[in-house]
Design an enzyme around this catalytic site. Structure first.
Site, short mmCIF file in Angstrom:
data_model
loop_
_atom_site.label_atom_id
_atom_site.label_comp_id
_atom_site.label_asym_id
_atom_site.label_seq_id
_atom_site.Cartn_x
_atom_site.Cartn_y
_atom_site.Cartn_z
N PHE A 101 6.04 9.24 -0.88
CA PHE A 101 5.04 8.19 -1.06
C PHE A 101 5.71 6.95 -1.65
CE2 PHE A 101 2.71 12.23 -1.48
CZ PHE A 101 1.87 12.09 -0.37
N HIS A 102 5.43 5.78 -1.09
CA HIS A 102 6.14 4.59 -1.54
C HIS A 102 5.35 3.32 -1.19
CE1 HIS A 102 7.29 5.09 2.68
NE2 HIS A 102 7.45 3.77 2.70
N GLN B 294 10.07 6.76 12.38
CA GLN B 294 10.57 7.90 13.15
C GLN B 294 11.45 7.48 14.32
OE1 GLN B 294 6.79 10.04 13.89
NE2 GLN B 294 7.72 11.75 12.80
N HIS C 143 0.84 -1.20 0.00
CA HIS C 143 0.00 0.00 0.00
C HIS C 143 0.87 1.24 0.00
CE1 HIS C 143 0.90 -0.61 4.33
NE2 HIS C 143 0.99 0.71 4.32
N SER D 60 6.09 -0.20 0.38
CA SER D 60 7.10 -0.97 1.11
C SER D 60 7.12 -2.41 0.61
CB SER D 60 6.81 -0.95 2.62
OG SER D 60 7.00 0.34 3.15
#
Length: 266
Positions: A208-209, A165, A121, A211
C-alpha cells in the site's frame, strides 16, 4: 471481460456482380438509354441537430491520448464499459507539497521525465471494467461491504519505486508502514465485491502506498540505484514529517467512468 461479439451481415441490396464474379447466369446486358426504372433520388444527409438528439448515455466519454502524457491503456476502449477503481484518498496539505517539491527536484536530476502526481491516494483495487448496467449494483454492494469499517490512522513514510504489471509506467511512492492490517481488511471486502461481478481482485501481497510521481517506461532500477536513498533521507529529516505523513483514513472512494462515489467510514 469478453469483448462484444461483432457479426458482419451481407447487404440485401448488393448485386451479384459486386464481388468481381460478373453477372449471374441468365442475366441480360443493360442497354444505355433504355427505358427501365429510373434510379432513386439520392438521400439527403440528416442534420446535426437530429443526429445529436439522442446521445448514448451509456457511453463513457472518449479519452484524448495526448492528454495523458503517453500512458498506455491496460485494456482497449469499448462502448458500454467503464474503467473502475477503488481507493482511500489522501488530502494533501501545503506542507506536503513543500516536501514533494524537494523530492521532485532531487529525483528529476536522475530522471528528468518524471511528472508530479496531481491527486494522491492509496489503491484498494486494480483498474477493472464495468458494464454500464453493473455500476449501480456494484456501488450498492461496495457500500454494504464498507459500512462496518471504522476510521483509522496510517503512516506512509517509506520511499519505494514501483512499476505497473505491464512495466509501461514507473512510480515513486511512499509505502504504508503503519495501518497495513486495516488496509488488508478493506481490500478483503473490496475483493468480495469484485468476485461477485467476476472481476480481477487485488494483488496477493499488496504494498500500500501513495504515489508521488510517475514516468512512462520501466525506470525502476535507475531510480533505486540513483536516488531512493537520498529521497528517504529527505523524508526522514523534513520538518514535521511525522505528523504530515500520519493520516486518518476517513472514507473509501470509487470512480467508474466519469462518475464518482464516496463511502464514509464510521
Amino acid at each position: 471481460m469478453s469483448a462484444a461479439l461483432l457479426v458482419a451481415y451481407s447487404s440485401s441490396s448488393s448485386s451479384e456482380g459486386e464481388d468481381g464474379a460478373g453477372p449471374g447466369p441468365g442475366a441480360e446486358p443493360k442497354e444505355s438509354g433504355g427505358c427501365g426504372r429510373p434510379p432513386p433520388p439520392p438521400r439527403l444527409p440528416l442534420p446535426d441537430s437530429v443526429l445529436n438528439m439522442f446521445p448514448d448515455s451509456e457511453d463513457e466519454p472518449l479519452e484524448d491520448a495526448e492528454k495523458h502524457g503517453g500512458r498506455i491503456r491496460t485494456f482497449p476502449h469499448e462502448r458500454g464499459i467503464w474503467a473502475t477503481h477503488v481507493w482511500v484518498p489522501y488530502e494533501a496539505k501545503e506542507d506536503f507539497f513543500d516536501l514533494l517539491d524537494i523530492l521532485m527536484s532531487q529525483a528529476q536530476k536522475v530522471l528528468p521525465r518524471l511528472v508530479k502526481m496531481e491527486e494522491f491516494h492509496i489503491s484498494l483495487s486494480q483498474s477493472v471494467v464495468l458494464r454500464y448496467h453493473w455500476i449501480t449494483p456494484f456501488m450498492q454492494s461496495l457500500k454494504g461491504h464498507m459500512a462496518p469499517f471504522h476510521r483509522f490512522l496510517f503512516t506512509a513514510n517509506q520511499v519505494k519505486v514501483y512499476t505497473n504489471q505491464e512495466k509501461t509506467r514507473t512510480f515513486i511512492g511512499l509505502e504504508v508502514t503503519a495501518g497495513h492490517s486495516q488496509f488488508l481488511d478493506l481490500v478483503s471486502e473490496v475483493d468480495r465485491v469484485m468476485e461477485e461481478f467476476d472481476l480481477a481482485t487485488f494483488y496477493k501481497e499488496p504494498s500500500f502506498h501513495i504515489s508521488l510521481a510517475w514516468c512512462v517506461g520501466d525506470a525502476r532500477s535507475q531510480l533505486e540505484e540513483g536516488v531512493v536513498q537520498e529521497l528517504q533521507e529527505t523524508v526522514n529529516s523534513f520538518d514535521d514529517s511525522a505528523p504530515l505523513l500520519r493520516v486518518r483514513a476517513e472514507q473509501v472512494r470509487c470512480k467508474s467512468g466519469n462518475k464518482f462515489f464516496s463511502f464514509p467510514l464510521k
